[in-house]
Design a protein around this motif. Structure first.
Motif, PDB file in Angstrom:
ATOM      1  N   LYS A 144      -6.018  -1.614  -1.341  1.00 11.49           N
ATOM      2  CA  LYS A 144      -7.174  -1.450  -0.451  1.00 11.49           C
ATOM      3  C   LYS A 144      -7.687  -0.016  -0.492  1.00 11.49           C
ATOM      4  N   PHE A 145      -6.781   0.952  -0.445  1.00 10.49           N
ATOM      5  CA  PHE A 145      -7.197   2.355  -0.505  1.00 10.49           C
ATOM      6  C   PHE A 145      -7.884   2.670  -1.830  1.00 10.49           C
ATOM      7  N   GLU A 146      -7.396   2.097  -2.932  1.00 11.10           N
ATOM      8  CA  GLU A 146      -8.022   2.313  -4.237  1.00 11.10           C
ATOM      9  C   GLU A 146      -9.439   1.760  -4.252  1.00 11.10           C
ATOM     10  N   ASP A 148     -11.376   1.328  -1.628  1.00 11.02           N
ATOM     11  CA  ASP A 148     -12.212   2.161  -0.751  1.00 11.02           C
ATOM     12  C   ASP A 148     -12.628   3.450  -1.447  1.00 11.02           C
ATOM     13  N   ILE A 149     -11.685   4.069  -2.159  1.00 11.61           N
ATOM     14  CA  ILE A 149     -12.000   5.315  -2.877  1.00 11.61           C
ATOM     15  C   ILE A 149     -13.028   5.053  -3.966  1.00 11.61           C
ATOM     16  N   ARG A 150     -12.873   3.952  -4.683  1.00 15.20           N
ATOM     17  CA  ARG A 150     -13.812   3.597  -5.756  1.00 15.20           C
ATOM     18  C   ARG A 150     -15.215   3.353  -5.195  1.00 15.20           C
ATOM     19  N   GLU A 151     -15.300   2.593  -4.099  1.00 16.20           N
ATOM     20  CA  GLU A 151     -16.599   2.331  -3.483  1.00 16.20           C
ATOM     21  C   GLU A 151     -17.236   3.619  -2.981  1.00 16.20           C
ATOM     22  N   SER A 152     -16.420   4.507  -2.428  1.00 16.53           N
ATOM     23  CA  SER A 152     -16.944   5.790  -1.949  1.00 16.53           C
ATOM     24  C   SER A 152     -17.485   6.622  -3.097  1.00 16.53           C
ATOM     25  N   LYS A 153     -16.814   6.565  -4.242  1.00 12.20           N
ATOM     26  CA  LYS A 153     -17.262   7.317  -5.407  1.00 12.20           C
ATOM     27  C   LYS A 153     -18.611   6.805  -5.904  1.00 12.20           C
ATOM     28  N   PHE A 154     -18.762   5.479  -5.963  1.00 13.03           N
ATOM     29  CA  PHE A 154     -20.038   4.914  -6.400  1.00 13.03           C
ATOM     30  C   PHE A 154     -21.139   5.226  -5.389  1.00 13.03           C
ATOM     31  N   ALA A 155     -20.802   5.182  -4.096  1.00 11.67           N
ATOM     32  CA  ALA A 155     -21.787   5.529  -3.075  1.00 11.67           C
ATOM     33  C   ALA A 155     -22.211   6.986  -3.205  1.00 11.67           C
ATOM     34  N   GLU A 156     -21.250   7.853  -3.496  1.00 10.42           N
ATOM     35  CA  GLU A 156     -21.562   9.270  -3.706  1.00 10.42           C
ATOM     36  C   GLU A 156     -22.505   9.454  -4.895  1.00 10.42           C
ATOM     37  N   LEU A 157     -22.244   8.717  -5.972  1.00  5.99           N
ATOM     38  CA  LEU A 157     -23.103   8.827  -7.153  1.00  5.99           C
ATOM     39  C   LEU A 157     -24.520   8.333  -6.859  1.00  5.99           C
ATOM     40  N   MET A 158     -24.618   7.246  -6.072  1.00  9.69           N
ATOM     41  CA  MET A 158     -25.940   6.744  -5.710  1.00  9.69           C
ATOM     42  C   MET A 158     -26.690   7.764  -4.855  1.00  9.69           C
ATOM     43  N   ASN A 159     -26.010   8.336  -3.863  1.00  8.46           N
ATOM     44  CA  ASN A 159     -26.661   9.333  -3.008  1.00  8.46           C
ATOM     45  C   ASN A 159     -27.097  10.557  -3.812  1.00  8.46           C
ATOM     46  N   LYS A 160     -26.264  10.942  -4.769  1.00  5.59           N
ATOM     47  CA  LYS A 160     -26.611  12.089  -5.611  1.00  5.59           C
ATOM     48  C   LYS A 160     -27.826  11.758  -6.478  1.00  5.59           C
TER      49      LYS A 160
END
Length: 532
Positions: A144-146, A148-160
């Motif tokens: 689950k933590f993996e 969440d981290i992966r989704e956060s990374k993709f969200a960060e890339l989208m925001n960037k």
């Protein structure tokens, strides 16, 4: 080790050297001991003492010399003599077995997972988990933590990506204020350059730079850095091309902020008679193609299977979807020979570069009859940036690409290019560029995705002369691990990538190389709170 015999001869004690621990104590039952019995006793002790010494040495080496009895030694050393495994080793082995079993087991639906390690320990205590249940819950938590981290990374890339595609408020303010100044201030509308300097715009004895941009602040940095770094700024002529909406603001800036003795010309795309739809039909097709517009302006996540890609690949796809890649300004470089028919040799600059060294020697570089002097991007210390070959830009599963291109061929960079326009006019580079653009449109963009460089890599094939990499350093907008020593040495540094220095997402330690050429004393810059 010491041997003690009581005065009454009723007991014999063997102790360690620290005299605090008795290793062996023998009591004799009889009050009177015969010499024969004493002899046999001493003989037995002589036989046992070496073994006792060895056991004591082993215990000491293992750091367990606090054992206070033979029982302790037996419990520690006995299993080894008997070939048994220590309890801790057996426990670890059993736990590994359980982990292997759990790794292939499906996690039950609806399994309630603790939010933290402390909660896990609390649940174990309250629910009396066995080892298998503990391992299963631990695995579910880690997965689950993996996720969440992966989704956060993709969200960060989208925001960037959204941040990189947007226009900062300060830059938008600058454009609006300068446009308003153009309409109200005659000095802001003065002719650029002054009439007496017009003949120099086509004088090949001067060093001509071409810059196509709609970013006024970025253009000011490019021009200022080039002029300040030049040993002969009076020989510099800048030709700035912008779009119709930015023309008034761009003209105002350079009319109000002279870079004399250098000369600056500002022209809008609408002011070039040659740029008609008849001469650039492919660009009209690119702008009106529904597939193209959906690709560059649509939902960048819909239809994308994020479980089958890596963050780095996703970032590359987002980079390739920048709307600038379908703008006319981005394609203008392929029409330079027609837009400037009287010029023989020019240096083309992107708007996200900074000039740090005199570029005059570039006009003395012998291109050997080639058209394009450029830095190659498949060799260098920076593996992230300088590892680009054709396979990085093209889809080699497409038969046309596989037939005409070599995936291992080294790529080269746009951003700082020396163009021999006389040699260019003798080639069919423009026609080749248009032809491959059409093919890619027909294939629904399945041959390549990324901007204007791929068709240029094909069109300029055989027409590129590689220049020394110190002239052009790339990647300052891609990653923060750029070598600062190399940055200082480079003639031109290029903030290619999403992290432009005028954006908040720019890398702070790389930004000063750009901001040193921003005129913060200018009233328009101050009133628009640029980079505050």
């Amino acid at each position: 080790m010491q041997l003690h015999i009581s005065p009454s001869m009723r007991s014999i004690t063997i102790s360690s050297s620290n005299e605090f621990t008795d290793l062996m104590k023998i009591k004799l039952a009889a009050r009177h001991i015969s010499s024969r019995t004493l002899f046999h006793t001493i003989l037995i002790l002589a036989f046992l003492l070496p073994f006792v010494f060895i056991l004591t040495a082993l215990v000491t080496l293992e750091g367990v010399n606090k054992c206070s009895s033979i029982d302790c030694l037996g419990r520690r050393l006995g299993p080894r003599f008997l070939g048994r495994v220590d309890d801790s080793e057996r426990l670890a082995r059993d736990f590994y077995t359980i982990l292997n079993e759990v790794s292939t087991q499906e996690i039950p639906d609806g399994l309630k997972l603790p939010d933290s390690f402390n909660h896990l320990l609390s649940d174990m205590k309250n629910n009396h988990y066995d080892a298998k249940t503990f391992a299963l819950v631990l695995r579910a938590m880690m997965e689950k933590f993996e996720r969440d981290i992966r989704e956060s990374k993709f969200a960060e890339l989208m925001n960037k990506h959204f941040a990189a595609s947007s226009i900062p408020k300060g830059i938008h303010c600058l454009s609006l204020r300068l446009t308003d100044e153009y309409s109200s201030n005659a000095h802001a509308r003065r002719q650029l350059p002054s009439p007496e300097f017009l003949p120099l715009l086509s004088d090949n004895a001067y060093h001509h730079f071409i810059l196509a941009t709609d970013n006024i602040l970025a253009a000011s940095v490019v021009v200022s850095s080039a002029v300040q770094s030049s040993s002969k700024p009076e020989k510099i002529v800048f030709h700035i091309i912008t779009d119709k909406k930015t023309y008034a603001g761009m003209h105002s800036w350079f009319a109000l902020n002279s870079v004399a003795p250098a000369i600056v010309e500002v022209k809008g795309v609408h002011q070039f008679d040659w740029l008609t739809r008849e001469n650039v039909p492919v660009l009209e097709a690119v702008e009106s193609h529904n597939g193209v517009r959906d690709y560059y302006h649509g939902n960048h996540v819909a239809g994308a299977n994020l479980t089958e890609t890596t963050p780095r690949r996703f970032a590359s796809k987002l980079q390739s979807r920048s709307p600038k890649y379908i703008s006319l300004l981005n394609h203008l470089r392929i029409y330079i020979p027609e837009l400037f028919p009287n010029l023989d040799k020019v240096v083309f600059l992107d708007d996200d570069i900074v000039v740090q060294r005199d570029l005059a020697p570039l006009w003395d570089v012998d291109l050997g009859g080639k058209v394009n002097g450029a830095v190659e991007t498949c060799r260098g210390d920076d593996e992230w940036v300088m590892s680009k070959r054709l396979r990085n830009y093209f889809n080699f599963s497409h038969p046309l690409i596989a037939k005409h291109l070599d995936p291992e061929e080294c790529a080269w960079a746009y951003g700082m290019n020396v163009f021999d326009l006389q040699a260019w006019r003798k080639t069919d580079i423009r026609e080749t560029y248009h032809s491959w653009l059409r093919e890619n449109l027909k294939s629904n963009l399945t041959m390549w995705k990324l901007g204007t460089l791929p068709p240029a890599l094909i069109a300029f094939k055989g027409h590129v002369h590689i220049i020394d990499s110190s002239w052009h350093m790339l990647g300052l907008g891609y990653q923060k691990n750029t070598n600062i020593v190399n940055v200082r040495k480079a003639a031109v540094i290029h903030y290619n990538g999403q992290s432009k220095p005028w954006l908040e997402i720019g890398f702070e330690h790389l930004r000063p190389f750009w901001t040193k050429y921003v005129n913060y004393s200018n009233d328009f810059i101050k009133n628009c709170h640029i980079l505050e």
